[in-house]
Structure formats: structure tokens, C-alpha cells
Design a protein around this motif. Structure first.
Motif, PDB file in Angstrom:
ATOM      1  N   GLY A  94     -64.111 -30.727 -38.698  1.00 10.62           N
ATOM      2  CA  GLY A  94     -65.351 -30.989 -39.437  1.00 10.62           C
ATOM      3  C   GLY A  94     -66.522 -31.319 -38.532  1.00 10.62           C
ATOM      4  O   GLY A  94     -66.563 -30.917 -37.369  1.00 10.62           O
TER       5      GLY A  94
ATOM      6  N   CYS B 117     -62.811 -34.783 -45.319  1.00  2.87           N
ATOM      7  CA  CYS B 117     -61.453 -34.241 -45.424  1.00  2.87           C
ATOM      8  C   CYS B 117     -60.571 -35.176 -46.248  1.00  2.87           C
ATOM      9  O   CYS B 117     -60.525 -36.384 -45.997  1.00  2.87           O
ATOM     10  CB  CYS B 117     -60.856 -34.042 -44.037  1.00  2.87           C
TER      11      CYS B 117
ATOM     12  N   PRO C  69     -63.607 -30.265 -44.807  1.00  5.25           N
ATOM     13  CA  PRO C  69     -64.975 -30.201 -44.273  1.00  5.25           C
ATOM     14  C   PRO C  69     -65.369 -28.782 -43.885  1.00  5.25           C
ATOM     15  O   PRO C  69     -64.534 -27.894 -43.779  1.00  5.25           O
ATOM     16  CB  PRO C  69     -64.908 -31.094 -43.041  1.00  5.25           C
TER      17      PRO C  69
END
Ligand code: SF4
Ligand code: FES
Length: 356
Positions: free
Chosen positions: A310, A329, A233
Motif C-alpha cells: 500500500g 488493508c 490498499p
């Protein structure tokens, strides 16, 4: 943990906007004009932000030029010693208004562009806006202000990436941001229509790379690929509550511009709580600060201080849990959600942004 002071303030002066972009990341329910903060209230926010340590103020929206007190707010932020950036659609940015704003200390203009030609740009904006943008860019350059051109990329305009770079060059941009759509607010509604294809991303990559090299000394190109296609991310907000805060038109204070998407997050409002209390002590800003809140696999991951697990908004919107590892991810147990979305995306017409 020691909490550093914020560097930037995103001041969303209004949600009113003359454009109807389908990728709009502002919330579905916009703050109405009647609920916008007054000039005095914004002046207080700016003063409090500077006292907290803020050095960069991004006047944004919606369209900040819709606020008639914009000159007073720019002057106040500039007098406090802040670098003031105007984030605008360009509609209403006449030479007279920009001369006045520059005289009051405006230091930078960030102009949105929806497409490389009038047909595409006006289709995405939902109004005949493109010629106003060309005129606005010319005014910015005549007044010798630094110019950033912002383009949100998506399936409908991704093939124009080369032509968009040429357009930004012709506009005299110092910086070009080519950022794929982030799916929040209204934009999430249009995800099927906006999601680029893997072929589009593959075709754009060498074009952007060659232009970045060719224009190295002239125009900085920042290219943000669609993170659904990425392995890891993005480091959203450089970590939650670490560098910037957003104040919404009604005074709600958000750790990131899209944080109102997290239904479980209790937001504080600057009309009832001091900005420094919100930055240092609020539940919302402390919820995902640092790394202690992280679940596995982030907790034991070598990248935890690289991407901070993220984006919290994306984690909430896709899994219902804002503390989950961002499902983008590949290590996330929920990555299957993103893969399914990519596999099942079927091209559709986008729905234009409306206020209600
Ligand atoms: Fe980032 Fe967490 Fe994925 Fe590691 S497991 S790469 S910290 S999102
Ligand atoms: Fe909110 Fe990423 S957009 S944390």
C-alpha cells in the motif's frame, strides 16, 4: 536488487495556483515563488531525467501556466525526446498559448474539472473557473491534442458522477479519471467534509460501469474508489521508487508526490545532488523499495508484489510509521483506525485551500 530506471518525471514547476480546492494534496506549507527553481535549473533537471531514462514528463504544479518559462521547458523536454503532458486547471490556457506549446512539442493535456455544472465547480474551485475550463477543453480539441479530464470525487460532488461523465464526453475527452480524494496535504484537513458515504459509492458504481461499457470505443474511464472503503490498499506508485520521481518547485526530489508528508523521510535536493545519485543511491528512494523492508503481515502475503504493502504516506499519516502495512488493508493490525474514521466521520464544511 536491480533498480530499474524511472519512466516518468512529475515536474512540479510551481505551487502557485489560481484555484482553492479543499482536496488539494499539495503540502500545507507551499514553496514560495522566491524559492522556485530557475529556468536553467529546470533545464538541467529535465536533461538529467532524460539521461536517467525518463520518457514521460508531466508538467504540473500548482498551475504550470503560471511559469512564464513553460514554453522553453516544454521545448527542451520535447527536444530530448520526451512525451510532454501539461497538467492544468485550464485557467490561462488560451488558443495562442496552447498553439505555441503544441508547436514546441506538447503532446497531451490533462485538465482538472471540479463539478458537472458551474455552481458546483466554482464552489469547489473557490473561484469562477468553470467557463474557463469549458473554453480550454474546446481549444485543446481544436488543436487536435489528446485530452484527459481529471475529476477528484468527494462527498460534495459524488452524486454528479453521471453528469460528470456526460460533461467529459461533451468536452471530447479521450480519457476521464474519476478519482476519489486521497487524504494528503491540505486534503487531509478536510477529510471529514470530503469523505463520501457508502451509499454514494454504491450509487456511483453501476453508473460508472454502464458508462464504461457504453463509451468503450470513445473514452476510457478510470474510476478510483475511496480506498478507505476497500479491502486492500492501492498499489501506490506501483511500488516505491520503481517508475516515477517527483521534483518539487524548490528542487526537492520525492519518491511520490505526497512524500513530504512523511516527516521521518530525509529528502535530497537536485540543486546539491545529481538526480541519478538520488534515484539509485539516496536513503529516501531506497527506504521502501522492493519487499525487504516489509513487516508482517505484508512480508508473508501473496499480494506483496500486487499492492506493495500500500501507500507509505498513508501508513505514516495514520500510524506514525511509514514502514507499517497500509492501515486500509483488512489484514493490517491498524485497520481499526480506518474503520473508526469511517464510523466517526461527521459531515462538516470544508476549508478552502489557502497558500499559507
Ligand atoms: Fe497488501 Fe500487505 Fe495487505 Fe498483503 S498484508 S494485502 S501485501 S497491504
Ligand atoms: Fe506517497 Fe502513496 S502517496 S506512497
Amino acid at each position: 536488487m536491480t533498480i530499474p530506471p524511472p519512466l516518468g518525471l512529475l515536474a512540479e514547476l510551481t505551487h502557485r495556483c489560481p484555484l482553492h480546492c479543499p482536496y488539494c494534496s499539495n503540502p500545507i506549507e507551499l514553496v514560495t515563488r522566491a524559492n522556485e527553481m530557475t529556468t536553467e535549473q529546470w533545464i538541467s533537471v529535465l536533461t538529467q531525467a532524460r539521461d536517467l531514462g525518463v520518457l514521460q514528463v508531466h508538467m504540473s504544479g500548482g498551475e504550470p501556466l503560471a511559469r512564464h518559462d513553460l514554453p522553453a521547458l516544454v521545448a527542451h523536454a520535447s527536444d530530448l525526446g520526451c512525451y510532454v503532458n501539461l497538467v492544468t486547471s485550464g485557467l490561462g490556457l488560451t488558443e495562442e498559448r496552447l498553439t505555441d506549446l503544441a508547436g514546441r512539442g506538447l503532446a497531451h493535456v490533462q485538465l482538472s474539472v471540479q463539478g458537472a455544472d458551474a455552481a458546483m465547480a466554482n464552489r469547489i474551485a473557490g473561484v469562477r473557473a468553470h467557463h474557463h475550463k469549458l473554453a480550454a477543453a474546446a481549444v485543446v480539441k481544436r488543436l487536435d491534442l489528446p485530452l484527459t479530464v481529471n475529476v477528484v470525487l468527494h462527498r460534495a460532488n459524488h452524486h454528479q458522477v453521471g453528469a460528470l461523465i456526460e460533461l467529459a464526453e461533451q468536452m471530447g475527452a479521450d480519457r476521464l479519471e474519476l478519482a476519489n480524494t486521497q487524504y494528503y496535504g491540505w486534503g487531509l484537513r478536510n477529510r471529514d467534509a470530503l469523505m463520501p458515504t457508502a451509499d454514494q459509492l454504491a450509487a456511483a458504481e453501476p453508473v460508472v460501469r454502464a458508462a464504461t461499457e457504453r463509451l468503450r470505443d470513445k473514452m476510457l474511464i478510470v474510476y478510483v474508489v475511496s480506498d478507505y472503503y476497500s479491502e486492500y490498499p492501492k498499489p501506490c506508485m506501483y511500488g516505491w521508487g520503481s517508475r516515477q520521481l517527483t521534483v518539487a518547485p524548490n528542487g526537492d526530489v520525492l519518491p511520490c508526490p505526497a512524500a513530504s508528508a512523511i516527516a521521518t523521510l530525509k529528502l535530497d535536493n537536485v540543486l546539491s545532488t545529481a538526480l541519478s545519485d538520488i534515484w539509485y543511491r539516496s536513503e529516501s528512494f531506497n527506504a521502501y523499495r522492493g519487499t525487504d523492508w516489509m513487516p508482517e503481515p505484508c512480508r508473508g502475503c501473496a499480494r506483496k508484489e500486487v499492492d506493495f504493502g500500500g501507500c507509505r504516506c498513508q501508513a505514516f499519516l495514520l500510524t506514525g510509521d511509514a514502514a507499517a502495512t497500509d492501515p486500509v488493508c483488512t489484514k493490517s493490525p491498524a485497520r481499526g483506525i480506518v474503520d473508526r474514521i469511517l464510523a466517526e466521520t461527521t459531515p462538516s464544511e470544508f476549508v478552502m485551500r489557502v497558500s499559507r
